[in-house]
Design an enzyme around this catalytic site. Structure first.
Site, PDB file in Angstrom:
ATOM      1  N   GLY A 127       0.815  -1.216   0.000  1.00  0.00           N
ATOM      2  CA  GLY A 127       0.000   0.000   0.000  1.00  0.00           C
ATOM      3  C   GLY A 127       0.847   1.264   0.000  1.00  0.00           C
ATOM      4  O   GLY A 127       0.623   2.194  -0.776  1.00  0.00           O
ATOM      5  N   ARG A 128       1.840   1.298   0.866  1.00  0.00           N
ATOM      6  CA  ARG A 128       2.645   2.524   0.999  1.00  0.00           C
ATOM      7  C   ARG A 128       3.677   2.670  -0.118  1.00  0.00           C
ATOM      8  O   ARG A 128       4.440   3.634  -0.135  1.00  0.00           O
ATOM      9  CB  ARG A 128       3.309   2.570   2.376  1.00  0.00           C
ATOM     10  CG  ARG A 128       4.103   1.322   2.736  1.00  0.00           C
ATOM     11  CD  ARG A 128       4.423   1.285   4.228  1.00  0.00           C
ATOM     12  NE  ARG A 128       5.098   0.057   4.628  1.00  0.00           N
ATOM     13  CZ  ARG A 128       4.472  -1.062   4.961  1.00  0.00           C
ATOM     14  NH1 ARG A 128       3.153  -1.134   4.909  1.00  0.00           N
ATOM     15  NH2 ARG A 128       5.149  -2.127   5.347  1.00  0.00           N
TER      16      ARG A 128
END
Ligand code: F6P
Length: 544
Positions: A272-273
């Protein structure tokens, strides 16, 4: 993991660094500069168009040698190769870690589970570009035939922080007749304020969620759906024109009611990051256009290649990562301040917080043992010069050691009188003041009364990096982000932790699910929490 790692504190470079720190830990930067007239030029590095001055760090040649040896002993070379090869280095989720594949040029080959993933990456980029062109040109029409004037990205964490940071960072390049907003918080205020002055028939929602199950995002997406339908006469068919999804989870996207033809895919090997350059960056592409987006990817790729191929001694992300380990573990520095002297980078520190802290906020090693040293520092910051009139006092004269990364550009995107020279003068002045301070003698010589002298002394010896680049372009932004991504990877490798999972966010999520039911229960629920939580729930129920 096949090979068991030597625990960090038993690696010979680590032991040597401990002894070395005893010896030079208190050495003054002033002394280091006085002894070595070439230091300010020697301890610099330029690669992929990014210049790093790391001379104002509390290091000597010996420190560097030992830190580089630590990188070797920690298997950094093998880990880099393993990541770029597509090995499943995210061991707790049994996943490859291939954000580097998101910016691999066409024709490169990266194989995961027997499949070359690069063609798929480019197919999605092409689909995004075709969609972005239609929205930007007005060819994409809403349900009532109007063109899209507003784009709202709904997502949280990596599905929000990257997009909002990149939108702000690259606003200069954005199409100004489209309004971009970002809704992330489950607090209804976020959504209500984002749409309060908008018309549903001109508004497109991008529902960005890797899992498509995240509570905040799905709650906001459902509210957006209700708001859209209310504004568009309740016709369910309108959803197809006003909602697109960005996800790895086609099943949940279909369940929500978004046509999977309007879904932009990415893959479980993108964390996600680390996803802002995947389809999660659709809002960025809508804002700046496909060509600029590809330029950003090219910037990422240039830094990837530098990281993958440069010797550690001349490797920007490696040096940045090692310096952070040096301060975190040997000087007990608890934080790193990231201070961009560029207003467009105002959300960069917030973006870095997830990148760095969700990655390296870990207390067990890859072997499942408790770490023997301190890991991930707290990252924080604000754009300069605003921070100077707020928290810099503590950095200059407080009792904590706060390593700083100053980021500046030779050229501004908005030339305006003397502004840019003034801004950059402050970068250089702050780093100089932090490093060299001001002695009691200097303060006295200015005629300061004796009693006031101690208050006006600057001890100095506060370390900083200065990172410079030409101008904030999409390409340079890509390079800067990749620089930090790989610095985080370097740190995680030294600490032997899994920088790619995030189990620490799970417990609170599960407990919240249970408490939602208890807060909303029509009848008084039987509660089995600790007495504090029980009391808080009862109090809220009574007063809400
Ligand atoms: O905060 C935890 C987390 O899983 C992040 O890693 C991720 O970026 C965010 O939630 C959002 O997840 P999703 O994209 O699946 O909605």
């Amino acid at each position: 993991m096949t090979t068991k790692l030597t625990p960090l504190s038993e690696r010979s470079a680590w032991k040597a660094l401990s002894a070395h720190h005893q010896k030079i830990g208190d050495t003054q930067l002033k002394q280091l500069f006085a002894e070595d007239p070439g230091r300010g030029e020697r301890f610099t590095l330029e690669a992929a168009g990014i210049f790093l001055d790391y001379s104002k760090n509390r290091i000597t040649d010996e420190t560097l040698k030992l830190l580089l040896q630590l990188a070797e002993e920690s298997g950094l070379r093998e880990r880099i190769d393993a990541m770029f090869r597509g090995d499943k280095i995210n061991i707790t989720e049994n996943r490859a870690v291939l954000h580097v594949a998101l910016r691999a040029p066409q024709g490169e080959k990266i194989v995961v589970d027997g499949e070359d993933v690069v063609p798929g990456v480019h197919a999605v980029l092409d689909k995004m570009a075709a969609f972005a062109d239609r929205v930007r040109s007005g060819a994409w029409k809403g349900h009532t035939g109007k063109r899209i004037k507003n784009v709202i990205n709904i997502g949280i964490g990596g599905s929000d922080l990257g997009p909002v940071m990149a939108y702000e960072a690259l606003k200069h390049y954005s199409q100004r007749d489209i309004t971009f907003r970002f809704v992330s918080n489950v607090d209804g205020t976020d959504f209500v304020e984002a749409v309060q002055d908008l018309n549903a028939d001109e508004t497109l929602f991008l529902v960005a969620s890797k899992t498509f199950t995240t509570l905040e995002t799905m709650t906001n997406a459902h509210s957006a759906r209700d708001w859209s339908l209310a504004g568009l006469g309740g016709d369910e068919k309108a959803v197809a024109k006003h909602f697109v999804a960005i996800s790895t989870n086609a099943k949940e996207v279909a369940k929500f009611g978004i046509d999977t033809a309007n879904m932009f895919e990415f893959w479980d090997w993108v964390g996600g990051r680390y996803s802002m350059d995947s389809a999660i960056g659709l809002s960025t592409m809508l804002a700046i256009g496909p060509d600029n987006f590809r330029a950003m990817l090219d910037g990422f790729h240039q830094m990837d290649e530098h990281f993958r191929t440069a010797p550690f001694a001349s490797n920007l992300p490696v040096l940045l990562g090692l310096l952070t380990v040096w301060y975190t573990d040997f000087f007990d520095a608890q934080t790193v301040a990231v201070l961009p002297y560029e207003q467009y980078l105002k959300r960069f520190p917030a973006y870095l917080q997830q990148l760095t802290m969700e990655s390296n906020g870990k207390h067990v090693t890859l072997d499942g043992e408790r770490v023997a040293t301190v890991t991930g520092p707290i990252y924080w910051g604000e754009p300069g010069t605003n921070g100077q009139h707020s928290f810099y006092q503590l950095i200059h004269q407080g009792t904590r050691l706060i390593p700083c990364d100053f980021i500046g550009f030779y050229k501004t995107l908005n030339p305006l009188g003397q502004h840019h020279d003034m801004l950059m003068a402050n970068v250089f002045a702050q780093a100089e003041a932090l490093a060299f301070g001001k002695t009691a003698e200097q303060v006295k010589a200015e005629g300061t009364p004796d009693w006031l002298v101690p208050h006006r002394v600057f001890e100095g010896n506060r370390p900083s990096n200065t990172i410079l680049a030409d101008q904030l372009t999409p390409e340079v932004l890509g390079k800067l982000i990749a620089l930090y991504e790989h610095a985080v990877f370097t740190q995680g490798t030294i600490w032997s932790i899994d920088s790619f999972d995030q189990w620490g966010v799970e417990l609170g999520k599960v407990l919240a699910q249970k408490i939602i039911g208890e807060l909303e229960s029509k009848t008084e629920p039987a509660l089995s929490h600790d007495t504090s939580t029980t009391n808080l729930i009862r109090r809220y129920r009574k007063n809400k």
